[in-house]
Design an enzyme around this catalytic site. Sequence first.
Site, PDB file in Angstrom:
ATOM      1  N   GLY A  12       0.903  -1.250   0.056  1.00 52.22           N
ATOM      2  CA  GLY A  12      -0.022  -0.029  -0.157  1.00 52.22           C
ATOM      3  C   GLY A  12       0.830   1.448   0.082  1.00 52.22           C
TER       4      GLY A  12
ATOM      5  N   GLU B 263       4.373   4.043   6.101  1.00 51.29           N
ATOM      6  CA  GLU B 263       3.217   3.139   6.039  1.00 51.29           C
ATOM      7  C   GLU B 263       1.921   3.923   5.369  1.00 51.29           C
ATOM      8  OE1 GLU B 263       1.288   0.452   6.489  1.00 51.29           O
ATOM      9  OE2 GLU B 263       0.854   0.084   8.628  1.00 51.29           O
ATOM     10  N   ASP B 264       0.919   3.214   4.724  1.00 51.78           N
ATOM     11  CA  ASP B 264      -0.048   3.568   4.101  1.00 51.78           C
ATOM     12  C   ASP B 264      -1.216   4.140   5.034  1.00 51.78           C
ATOM     13  OD1 ASP B 264      -0.902   1.307   4.571  1.00 51.78           O
ATOM     14  OD2 ASP B 264      -1.914   0.718   2.858  1.00 51.78           O
TER      15      ASP B 264
ATOM     16  N   ASP C 279      -4.374   1.963  11.138  1.00 53.81           N
ATOM     17  CA  ASP C 279      -5.820   1.554  11.387  1.00 53.81           C
ATOM     18  C   ASP C 279      -6.215   1.004  12.897  1.00 53.81           C
ATOM     19  OD1 ASP C 279      -8.604   1.232  10.549  1.00 53.81           O
ATOM     20  OD2 ASP C 279      -8.207  -0.995  10.317  1.00 53.81           O
TER      21      ASP C 279
ATOM     22  N   PHE D 212     -13.453   2.606   4.532  1.00 54.80           N
ATOM     23  CA  PHE D 212     -12.517   1.875   3.822  1.00 54.80           C
ATOM     24  C   PHE D 212     -12.120   2.790   2.511  1.00 54.80           C
ATOM     25  CE2 PHE D 212     -10.846  -1.498   1.147  1.00 54.80           C
ATOM     26  CZ  PHE D 212     -10.199  -2.045   2.034  1.00 54.80           C
ATOM     27  N   VAL D 213     -10.887   2.922   2.481  1.00 54.63           N
ATOM     28  CA  VAL D 213     -10.468   3.819   1.530  1.00 54.63           C
ATOM     29  C   VAL D 213      -9.461   3.042   0.567  1.00 54.63           C
ATOM     30  CG1 VAL D 213     -10.591   5.978   2.938  1.00 54.63           C
ATOM     31  CG2 VAL D 213      -8.292   4.762   2.818  1.00 54.63           C
TER      32      VAL D 213
ATOM     33  N   ASP E 133      -5.422  -0.504  -2.174  1.00 52.81           N
ATOM     34  CA  ASP E 133      -6.226  -1.291  -3.029  1.00 52.81           C
ATOM     35  C   ASP E 133      -7.575  -1.897  -2.260  1.00 52.81           C
ATOM     36  OD1 ASP E 133      -4.993  -3.235  -0.992  1.00 52.81           O
ATOM     37  OD2 ASP E 133      -5.905  -4.710  -2.596  1.00 52.81           O
TER      38      ASP E 133
HETATM   39  P1  5GP Z   1      -3.834  -2.104  11.141  1.00 46.30           P
HETATM   40  O1  5GP Z   1      -2.720  -3.055  11.555  1.00 46.30           O
HETATM   41  O2  5GP Z   1      -3.237  -0.698  11.646  1.00 46.30           O
HETATM   42  O3  5GP Z   1      -5.111  -2.323  11.622  1.00 46.30           O
HETATM   43  O4  5GP Z   1      -4.064  -1.981   9.676  1.00 46.30           O
HETATM   44  C1  5GP Z   1      -2.906  -1.390   8.911  1.00 46.30           C
HETATM   45  C2  5GP Z   1      -2.901  -2.173   7.425  1.00 46.30           C
HETATM   46  O5  5GP Z   1      -4.404  -2.371   7.250  1.00 46.30           O
HETATM   47  C3  5GP Z   1      -2.810  -0.930   6.431  1.00 46.30           C
HETATM   48  O6  5GP Z   1      -1.370  -0.967   6.227  1.00 46.30           O
HETATM   49  C4  5GP Z   1      -3.490  -1.274   5.422  1.00 46.30           C
HETATM   50  O7  5GP Z   1      -2.983  -2.018   4.395  1.00 46.30           O
HETATM   51  C5  5GP Z   1      -4.923  -2.073   5.682  1.00 46.30           C
HETATM   52  N1  5GP Z   1      -5.881  -1.023   5.916  1.00 46.30           N
HETATM   53  C6  5GP Z   1      -6.295  -0.239   7.141  1.00 46.30           C
HETATM   54  N2  5GP Z   1      -7.375   0.334   6.517  1.00 46.30           N
HETATM   55  C7  5GP Z   1      -7.637   0.313   5.339  1.00 46.30           C
HETATM   56  C8  5GP Z   1      -8.687   0.791   4.443  1.00 46.30           C
HETATM   57  O8  5GP Z   1      -9.244   1.779   4.458  1.00 46.30           O
HETATM   58  N3  5GP Z   1      -8.310   0.414   2.994  1.00 46.30           N
HETATM   59  C9  5GP Z   1      -7.313  -0.556   2.863  1.00 46.30           C
HETATM   60  N4  5GP Z   1      -7.243  -1.029   1.284  1.00 46.30           N
HETATM   61  N5  5GP Z   1      -6.535  -1.073   3.496  1.00 46.30           N
HETATM   62  C10 5GP Z   1      -6.551  -0.709   4.972  1.00 46.30           C
END
Ligand code: 5GP
Length: 181
Positions: free
Chosen positions: A46, A101-102, A105, A154-155, A161
Site C-alpha cells: 500500500g 506506512e499507508d 488503522d 474503507f479507502v 487497494d
Molecule cells: P492495522 O494493523 O493498523 O489495523 O492496519 C494497517 C493496514 O491495514 C494498512 O497498512 C492497510 O494495508 C490496511 N488497511 C487499513 N485500513 C484500510 C483501508 O481503509 N483500506 C485498505 N485498502 N486497507 C486498509
Amino acid sequence: MTQRPYHIDQMISAKAIAARIEDLALEIRKTYKDTDKLFVIGLLRGSFVFIADLVRELDMNVEVDFLETSSYGSGTESSREVKILKDLRGAIEGRDVLVVEDIVDTGYTLKAVLSLLNSRKPRKLETIALLDKPSRREVDLKATWTGFEIPDAFVVGYGIDFAQANRNLPYIGSVVFEDEE
Ligand code: 5GP
C-alpha cells in the site's frame, strides 16, 4: 466470488496529497539533519506510491527497502495477526530509519513492525503514515508524522487497494457499497 457493486467517492485530492507531502518532507529533513543516508522502509504494497513521492521530496541521501506484512486479504476486516511475508535485504543496525506506512488503522501492523525493527538496533527509528484512522485504534500508538486523519471508512487509491483494484487512482477515495446507500 462476485464483487458487490460499489463506487468510489473522492476524499483527498491528488493536489492536497502533493502539498502535504512537501510539508512532511521538510519536517523529516529537519529531524534527520545529521543523517548521512536515511534508510527508508516502505511497507508493501500500500505504501509504494506514497514512498515514491515522499523520497523525491526529500533533499538528502536515501536508501530504499521494502518490508511486506500480511494484510486484510481481499476483504475489509482487520486480521490481528501480523506476519512478515518479505523481509528487508539490508541491515539497519546503527542506521537512521524511517518506516513508511499507508494507513494506521487498529495499529497492530505498525506495532509489530516497530517491535521487529527495534530488535535490530537502529540508531533512530521514526514512522510516517499517509493516513490515520484514530477512531479505529486498538493499540496505543501514533506515527511520528501523519499525512491526514480520516474517519472510519474503507479507502482506496494512491497505492491502496480493494481486492487488488484501484491502487492506480491518483487520489484517496472511500468505497461506497451501493446496497448500503
Ligand atoms: P492495522 O494493523 O493498523 O489495523 O492496519 C494497517 C493496514 O491495514 C494498512 O497498512 C492497510 O494495508 C490496511 N488497511 C487499513 N485500513 C484500510 C483501508 O481503509 N483500506 C485498505 N485498502 N486497507 C486498509
